[in-house]
Design an enzyme around this catalytic site. Structure first.
Site: not given
Length: 632
Positions: A2, A50-51, A76-77, A100, A291, A363-364
């Site tokens: 968010c 909010r997302l 965040g998460e 959460d 990409i 992602s890495g």
């Protein structure tokens, strides 16, 4: 995932205009297109965009605690929120939602500031405790999620997920900090200890602030610090198994979502490892995307396609070409502050591609910093062994002059480019590593500055805070200190900033499993030979992943997500390079010697020198100045 914003009055409790908070949030709508909310009380206002990722309909923000005693806005998460929820329920906590956010509220009411140690995740949040009338601001361990702050002339503290949120406040001054320009020219970004605007701060990673209406503003306090001071004992096979366990835990914990989920796949070791472990844990084909570039030497899509085929992923790939730099102004607007990591463009493009299919992408990022995967770290480890063998006077008085005489040969095969190595060995470790990381060294920056600007920055050099970070690191070796600086200075300022802004610009949540703090803490205690061996970084990681990935993926030369900007600035973007010196925005500042800037462009276009990185820095600085309305 968010966007948050807010206003808090220290020393008083003046009313907060909810429309002002709303405007600060509106400019962050890209971070949270699924909902919004504002809450105000005497002396405080909290706003949220909010997302929706988890508990899609049941966790609107700002969120109140069940007893009404606290209110939070959160970006965040928290990956271990279910375990924390069960523990809190055993202590009598009651929950109305399945997400959460409410867990953080309950954790604060149960443990106070100590709740941060229990959170495993990426986060920046603002929590107002209605009983103590205090505001608690906190940022995650590595700074995955950002938080900007500014003390304003009316005595309030404004905060937001991005600088543009603060720019929406009418009391924010728009005066450039000259030391931030020095920092930016050195690193290609404005580090977390500074902001492009005077009076604006970034809450440092692993820090919190606890503010009260009846007290002066409190300084940030550190709540977590990575340590390289310990060493694991054990057989390589056992360490390998433990590393793989931490990686599996990190990946699977980040696969929890109530929306479609996928992964970025470059074909390098790190993203391929994440995809391999996702495929192991998933019943469905993993969605992956990559990409590539229109310059063959920088294109990795064939490697990504091979990994995708190996694990049966649902894969998509696209290419970036120089003509897409017509959107350079849009790119600059994503970051607000000048940001010159040229891989931001393909990162933005891969986020756009991912968002067509998923809302969350793994992602890495982080493995190179944590496990010594950068070439500069491997070289530095070798240099440290040489420094230990040769007396300092010999290095300084023999190798230093030899390095000055040795020709700079960017065109030559790598083994013949000894100039940088000789100069590095002549310096102390901190100076040498800072120089290896900098886009432009102090001498080159000084040659670009006008006399007036050189006087304004005085004796300050951008390398000083970086070297102090290395010197004060809880570490046992030079390689430890270099990695510590990469993780605490470079990572939040460059890599995590790039991924946060480009992903959030398209409403995509990016998660970095290889930055799980338990995994990184484990890696920090590995013996050096388990990190760097035989001229290769990430040694133990590569050994652990041999059961999943072929050797030609694991051990091929590191390519990195490198945009072919040097070729483009000599070809289709040569006009852009020549136009930098004459740019009205840069010229108005009076910061640079325009003749020196023109010389850089002509040297690069002719092919005599590769000046692409510093030219790209100046180009992005110019566009940022226009956006921020800064004239000097």
């Amino acid at each position: 995932m968010c966007g948050i914003a807010g206003i808090f009055h220290c020393g008083t409790a003046k009313p907060v205009d909810p429309l002002r908070v709303e405007r600060m949030c509106d400019v962050l709508a890209h971070r949270g297109p699924d909902g919004s909310g504002v809450w105000t009380a005497p002396g405080v206002g909290l706003g949220h965009r909010r997302l929706s990722i988890i508990d899609l309909a049941g966790s609107p923000q700002p969120m109140h605690a069940a007893d009404g005693g606290a209110v939070i806005v959160f970006n965040g998460e928290i990956y271990n929120y279910r375990e924390l929820r069960r523990e809190l329920e055993r202590d009598g906590a009651q929950f109305r939602t399945d997400g959460d956010t409410e867990v953080i509220l309950a954790a604060w009411q149960r443990w106070g500031v100590d709740c941060l140690e229990r959170l495993n995740g990426m986060f920046a949040f603002a929590l107002y405790d209605c009983r103590t009338r205090s505001l608690f601001l906190a940022r995650d361990r590595f700074g995955v999620k950002p938080l900007f702050m500014a003390h304003l002339s009316d005595g309030s503290l404004a905060f937001a997920s991005e600088l543009k949120g603060l720019l929406a406040h009418p009391l924010l001054r728009r005066e450039a900090d000259p030391l931030a320009i020095e920092d930016y020219l050195a690193w290609g970004y404005v580090p977390d200890h500074r902001s492009i605007l005077k009076g604006v701060e970034k809450l440092p990673a692993g820090h919190f602030r606890l503010l009260r209406h009846d007290a002066p503003p409190a300084a940030p306090q550190r709540w977590w610090q990575l340590s390289f001071a310990e060493r694991h004992r054990g057989k390589p096979r056992d360490l390998e198994a433990e590393l793989l366990h931490h990686m599996r835990e990190a990946v699977t914990s980040r696969m929890v979502a109530d929306v479609p989920l996928g992964a970025f796949l470059s074909g390098g070791v790190d993203s391929s490892s994440v995809v391999a472990l996702m495929a192991e844990a998933s019943r469905e084909p993993v969605r992956t995307c990559s990409i590539g570039f229109d310059v063959a030497s920088a294109d990795e899509t064939s490697h990504a396609a091979r990994v995708a085929e190996l694990f049966g992923t649902s894969h998509e790939a696209r290419r970036v070409s120089a003509d897409q730099f017509g959107q350079i102004d849009t790119l600059a607007a994503l970051f607000d502050e000048p940001f010159a990591d040229a891989s931001a463009l393909p990162t933005w493009r891969v986020c756009q591609l991912a968002r067509e299919k998923v809302t969350v992408a793994l992602s890495g990022d982080g493995a190179d910093e944590a496990m010594a995967g950068y070439r500069r770290q491997v070289f530095f480890a070798h240099e440290e062994r040489v420094r230990a063998l040769l007396p300092a006077p010999l290095r300084r008085h023999v190798l230093g002059p030899l390095g000055q005489l040795y020709p700079k040969a960017d065109w030559a095969p790598r083994p013949l480019r000894a100039k940088a190595t000789l100069l590095a060995l002549a310096e102390d470790a901190e100076h040498a590593y800072a120089r290896s990381l900098a886009v432009a060294g102090p001498e080159r920056r000084a040659a670009l500055y006008s006399r007036d600007f050189a006087r304004r920055i005085g004796g300050y050099r951008a390398e000083q805070p970086f070297m102090e970070t290395m010197r004060s690191a809880p570490a046992r070796s030079g390689l430890d200190r270099a990695q510590y600086a990469d993780l605490t200075f470079w990572l939040p300022g460059d890599i995590l900033t790039k991924v946060d802004r480009t992903s959030m610009a398209v409403g995509l949540e990016a998660r970095e499993p290889l930055l799980d703090h338990r995994l990184v803490s484990f890696a920090a205690a590995l013996p050096e030979r388990m990190r760097v061996q035989g001229g290769q970084g990430k040694y133990l990681l590569k050994q652990a992943m041999r059961r999943y990935l072929p050797d030609d993926i694991l051990f091929r030369p590191k390519q990195g997500f490198v945009t072919p900007i040097a070729d483009w600035l000599r070809g289709p973007l040569a006009g852009q390079a020549r136009g930098i010196a004459a740019s009205a925005a840069l010229a108005r500042t009076g910061w640079f010697d325009t003749i020196a800037v023109s010389r850089l462009a002509e040297q690069h276009i002719s092919g005599r020198f590769d000046n692409s990185r510093i030219l790209w820095q100046l180009l992005m600085l110019d566009r940022s100045l226009v956006r921020l309305g800064i004239t000097g």
